[in-house]
Design an enzyme around this catalytic site. Structure first.
Site, mmCIF file in Angstrom:
data_model
loop_
_atom_site.group_PDB
_atom_site.id
_atom_site.type_symbol
_atom_site.label_atom_id
_atom_site.label_comp_id
_atom_site.label_asym_id
_atom_site.label_seq_id
_atom_site.Cartn_x
_atom_site.Cartn_y
_atom_site.Cartn_z
ATOM 1 N N GLY A 12 0.786 -1.224 0.000
ATOM 2 C CA GLY A 12 0.000 0.000 0.000
ATOM 3 C C GLY A 12 0.823 1.281 0.000
ATOM 4 C CG ASN A 14 1.537 3.564 -5.714
ATOM 5 O OD1 ASN A 14 1.930 4.610 -6.210
ATOM 6 N ND2 ASN A 14 2.053 2.386 -6.026
ATOM 7 N NE ARG A 69 -11.341 -13.459 -12.929
ATOM 8 C CZ ARG A 69 -10.185 -13.344 -12.293
ATOM 9 N NH1 ARG A 69 -10.038 -12.453 -11.350
ATOM 10 N NH2 ARG A 69 -9.174 -14.119 -12.588
ATOM 11 C CB ILE A 96 -8.547 -9.936 -13.564
ATOM 12 C CG1 ILE A 96 -7.067 -10.000 -13.936
ATOM 13 C CG2 ILE A 96 -9.399 -9.677 -14.791
ATOM 14 C CD1 ILE A 96 -6.702 -11.131 -14.869
ATOM 15 C CG ASN A 111 -4.512 -0.014 -12.434
ATOM 16 O OD1 ASN A 111 -4.282 -0.320 -11.244
ATOM 17 N ND2 ASN A 111 -3.945 -0.654 -13.442
ATOM 18 C CG HIS A 113 0.531 -1.468 -15.577
ATOM 19 N ND1 HIS A 113 0.200 -2.715 -15.053
ATOM 20 C CD2 HIS A 113 1.433 -1.700 -16.553
ATOM 21 C CE1 HIS A 113 0.880 -3.643 -15.703
ATOM 22 N NE2 HIS A 113 1.631 -3.056 -16.614
ATOM 23 C CD GLU A 147 -7.685 -4.301 -24.654
ATOM 24 O OE1 GLU A 147 -6.729 -4.860 -25.216
ATOM 25 O OE2 GLU A 147 -8.314 -3.357 -25.153
ATOM 26 C CG LEU A 148 -5.103 -6.595 -17.253
ATOM 27 C CD1 LEU A 148 -5.741 -6.379 -15.892
ATOM 28 C CD2 LEU A 148 -4.385 -7.940 -17.311
ATOM 29 C CD GLN A 177 10.065 9.473 -10.750
ATOM 30 O OE1 GLN A 177 9.301 10.326 -11.202
ATOM 31 N NE2 GLN A 177 11.086 9.770 -9.977
HETATM 32 C C1 GAR Z 1 3.004 -0.906 -7.637
HETATM 33 O O1 GAR Z 1 4.240 -0.953 -8.287
HETATM 34 C C2 GAR Z 1 1.882 -0.881 -8.673
HETATM 35 O O2 GAR Z 1 2.189 -0.141 -9.814
HETATM 36 C C3 GAR Z 1 1.737 -2.333 -8.995
HETATM 37 O O3 GAR Z 1 1.889 -2.992 -7.759
HETATM 38 C C4 GAR Z 1 2.720 -2.219 -6.894
HETATM 39 C C5 GAR Z 1 1.975 -1.999 -5.607
HETATM 40 O O4 GAR Z 1 2.799 -1.378 -4.641
HETATM 41 N N1 GAR Z 1 0.499 -2.616 -9.606
HETATM 42 C C6 GAR Z 1 0.319 -3.572 -10.512
HETATM 43 O O5 GAR Z 1 1.196 -4.311 -10.884
HETATM 44 C C7 GAR Z 1 -1.093 -3.670 -11.053
HETATM 45 N N2 GAR Z 1 -1.143 -4.535 -12.179
HETATM 46 P P1 GAR Z 1 2.162 -0.714 -3.355
HETATM 47 O O6 GAR Z 1 1.212 -1.745 -2.722
HETATM 48 O O7 GAR Z 1 3.332 -0.441 -2.472
HETATM 49 O O8 GAR Z 1 1.427 0.521 -3.766
#
Ligand code: GAR
Length: 193
Positions: A12, A14, A69, A96, A111, A113, A147-148, A177
């Site tokens: 967590g 982010n 799901r 997903i 989101n 990525h 779309e993912l 970043q």
């Molecule tokens: C982050 O790098 C995020 O971009 C990635 O998981 C990490 C989570 O870190 N997300 C994905 O790969 C989604 N497909 P965090 O829990 O420390 O924020």
């Protein structure tokens, strides 16, 4: 108040960066917005502790408790909707989502990525970027569509890939970043919601 609900699966960081930006830049006063709840699909997600320490509602909807799901996404949506969200933020949420779930929050589901989309959607992005010989990597904040790892791009950040990088060293550089661009993208979007 414009309520923000953040979905996590792990550390967590982010989510914490968004919460700290909301405090630092007083999103309540600036945008009439607040981080209202953090929801995880895993009870052991480290980010839940941080959220609770900040006085934010922290909840678990465990995907393993549901047959499929659709059932999970319905329970997740019910938990989210109790907080009347203006914005739903996926922050390392590693599930997903069904088209029905995405459609329900269309235009207010974000989101992040860890790649420069549209390159490297899916998993293992850093390893794949190194293996492909890329000189640059990065992260992308985007609106979520069915779309993912697609959907309109709101922010990107670029970092170099260094000769001795491993997936772990590159991931750390990209993550730093991510913590900058995700709060910025949200702050830019909030006035439009
Ligand atoms: C982050 O790098 C995020 O971009 C990635 O998981 C990490 C989570 O870190 N997300 C994905 O790969 C989604 N497909 P965090 O829990 O420390 O924020």
């Amino acid at each position: 108040m414009k309520n923000i609900v953040i979905l996590i699966s792990g550390g967590g960081s982010n989510m914490a960066a968004i919460v700290r930006a909301a405090q630092r830049d007083d999103w309540a006063r600036a945008y009439g917005a607040q981080v209202r709840a953090v929801i995880s699909n895993r009870a052991d997600a480290g980010g839940l502790t941080f959220a609770r320490e900040q006085g934010i509602a922290a909840e678990v909807v465990d995907h393993k408790q549901f047959a499929g799901r659709e059932a999970f996404d319905e329970a997740l949506a019910a938990a989210i909707d109790r907080h009347q969200p203006a914005l739903v933020v996926l922050a390392g949420f590693m599930r997903i989502l069904t088209p029905a779930f995405v459609g329900r929050y269309q235009g207010r589901l974000l989101n992040i990525h860890p790649s420069l989309l549209p390159a490297f959607p899916g998993l293992h992005t850093h390893q794949r970027a190194i293996a492909a010989g890329c000189r640059f990597a990065g992260a992308t904040v985007h609106q979520v569509t069915a779309e993912l790892d697609h959907g309109p791009i709101l922010e990107q950040a670029v970092v170099p890939i260094l000769p001795d990088d491993t997936a772990a060293t590159l991931a750390a550089r990209v993550l730093a970043q991510e913590h900058q661009i995700y709060p910025r993208a949200i702050a830019r979007l909030l006035p439009t919601l």
